[in-house]
Design an enzyme around this catalytic site. Sequence first.
Site, PDB file in Angstrom:
ATOM      1  N   ASP A 104      24.388 -46.825 113.508  1.00  0.00           N
ATOM      2  CA  ASP A 104      24.473 -45.494 113.726  1.00  0.00           C
ATOM      3  C   ASP A 104      24.550 -45.278 115.418  1.00  0.00           C
ATOM      4  OD1 ASP A 104      21.892 -45.954 113.174  1.00  0.00           O
ATOM      5  OD2 ASP A 104      21.393 -44.092 113.132  1.00  0.00           O
ATOM      6  N   GLU A 160      20.023 -45.337 111.033  1.00  0.00           N
ATOM      7  CA  GLU A 160      18.574 -45.529 111.210  1.00  0.00           C
ATOM      8  C   GLU A 160      17.800 -44.530 112.089  1.00  0.00           C
ATOM      9  OE1 GLU A 160      15.040 -46.653 113.515  1.00  0.00           O
ATOM     10  OE2 GLU A 160      16.802 -46.228 114.491  1.00  0.00           O
ATOM     11  N   GLU A 161      18.556 -43.978 112.909  1.00  0.00           N
ATOM     12  CA  GLU A 161      18.148 -42.972 113.918  1.00  0.00           C
ATOM     13  C   GLU A 161      17.712 -41.823 113.004  1.00  0.00           C
ATOM     14  OE1 GLU A 161      17.250 -43.193 116.870  1.00  0.00           O
ATOM     15  OE2 GLU A 161      18.644 -44.803 117.888  1.00  0.00           O
ATOM     16  N   ARG A 218       5.800 -60.777 117.140  1.00  0.00           N
ATOM     17  CA  ARG A 218       4.625 -60.650 116.946  1.00  0.00           C
ATOM     18  C   ARG A 218       4.151 -60.588 115.384  1.00  0.00           C
ATOM     19  NH1 ARG A 218       1.272 -56.830 116.246  1.00  0.00           N
ATOM     20  NH2 ARG A 218      -0.430 -57.306 117.791  1.00  0.00           N
ATOM     21  N   HIS A 225      18.143 -44.143 124.411  1.00  0.00           N
ATOM     22  CA  HIS A 225      18.172 -42.682 124.102  1.00  0.00           C
ATOM     23  C   HIS A 225      18.319 -42.098 125.464  1.00  0.00           C
ATOM     24  CE1 HIS A 225      16.330 -42.697 119.921  1.00  0.00           C
ATOM     25  NE2 HIS A 225      16.934 -44.064 120.152  1.00  0.00           N
TER      26      HIS A 225
END
Length: 409
Positions: A91, A149-150, A189, A376
């Site tokens: 998206d 996802e956003e 990580r 963004h």
Amino acid sequence: MVSTFSGARSVEQSSIRSDIRALQPQIVEWRRHLHQRPELGFQEQLTAQFIAQKLQEWGIEHQTGIAKTGIVATISSDRPGPVLAIRADMDALPIQEENDVPYCSQHDGIMHACGHDGHTAIALGTAYYLAQHRERFSGTVKIIFQPAEEGPGGAKPMVEAGVLKNPDVDAIIGLHLWNNLPLGTVGVRNGALMAAVECFNCKILGKGGHGAMPHQTVDSIVVSAQIVNALQTIVARNVDPIESAVVTVGKLHAGTALNVIADTACMSGTVRYFNPKFEGYFEQRIEQVIAGICQSQGASYEFEYLRLYPPTINNPQMAELVRSIALDVVETPAGIVPECQTMGGEDMSFFLQAVPGCYFFLGSANPDKDLAYPHHHPRFNFDETALEMGVEIFVRCVEKFCKRSLEIE
Ligand SMILES: [Zn+2]
Ligand SMILES: [Zn+2]
């Protein structure tokens, strides 16, 4: 245990790299095609059509329309083995693009300003390569193209729709192109990579009146000012300082005139933390603070709290798998960046709650080419060299994972 001879292995590796490098112009083309046609969460129709058309062309089995616009591609080798999933989000964002590039967004007010066009292109490149080289791995690879996802979040409905079942996924990997890291680096990580995302809305109900006669009122502005201050003590005074957390009040609206005491005030904020033990904690503590202050001031309140995404937590063995492959790809230990935690959130976390896996950042900034704007930002763009690196890491993770019988806790 290394199961191949190092000499043979390096020949194999260089052939993977040259194959993927040959594919790179097409991966860039797909990325730019998608970049020109950005779509908001759960509206990724053109994007899904494009993906499905490519998968069809390449003879890859796939299922469309999962959680509205999601797609799952299944690539099986002819030998039995583990099932590894790769996740890409599709998206874009409600941002007007300000880049001056030939492949600029053609959709007014919508832009791929987070790099999800790149994620989709990397996943397509990986699918293409694996489908052409099924002899290189055992078992099955599922490629999950995820919507929204956003926000409001496509991962959870995809998990609920059963994308990790039949065949059951043993582990999952995913990446985010990352302009906080330079091209040629990988942030990976163990444990928490990204934070939980929660939010709250609160309406303070006081009693309005004349600005000169406060004794006849309950001033919602004074009450909310105390609440904003007191909320800051939750992280400062209640959370163990070794832990990380954020409480931000990002919105506060009240009042209409300078001489009128506002009867209501509305505030909204976000909460972030890494440690899953805090699930439920902030919701309870924030409401306690609000209730206590309101009670002491004679106000009442309405409170709403939403837990959007849990923290994104990597399995140590899967993180080690990604780290070892990434090290081969970036070719320098300095290129592996473990200090890459961010209080940003990701709904990859729902997949990682369901199966062990690793989410990692693929460095994509290149200030020399003016490709270093933050995610963004209306001028966000990344160095497309990262695309071939992404495909190489995914492909080699598949080969390594699907060769060994990895026992994951
Ligand atoms: Zn984003
Ligand atoms: Zn993103």
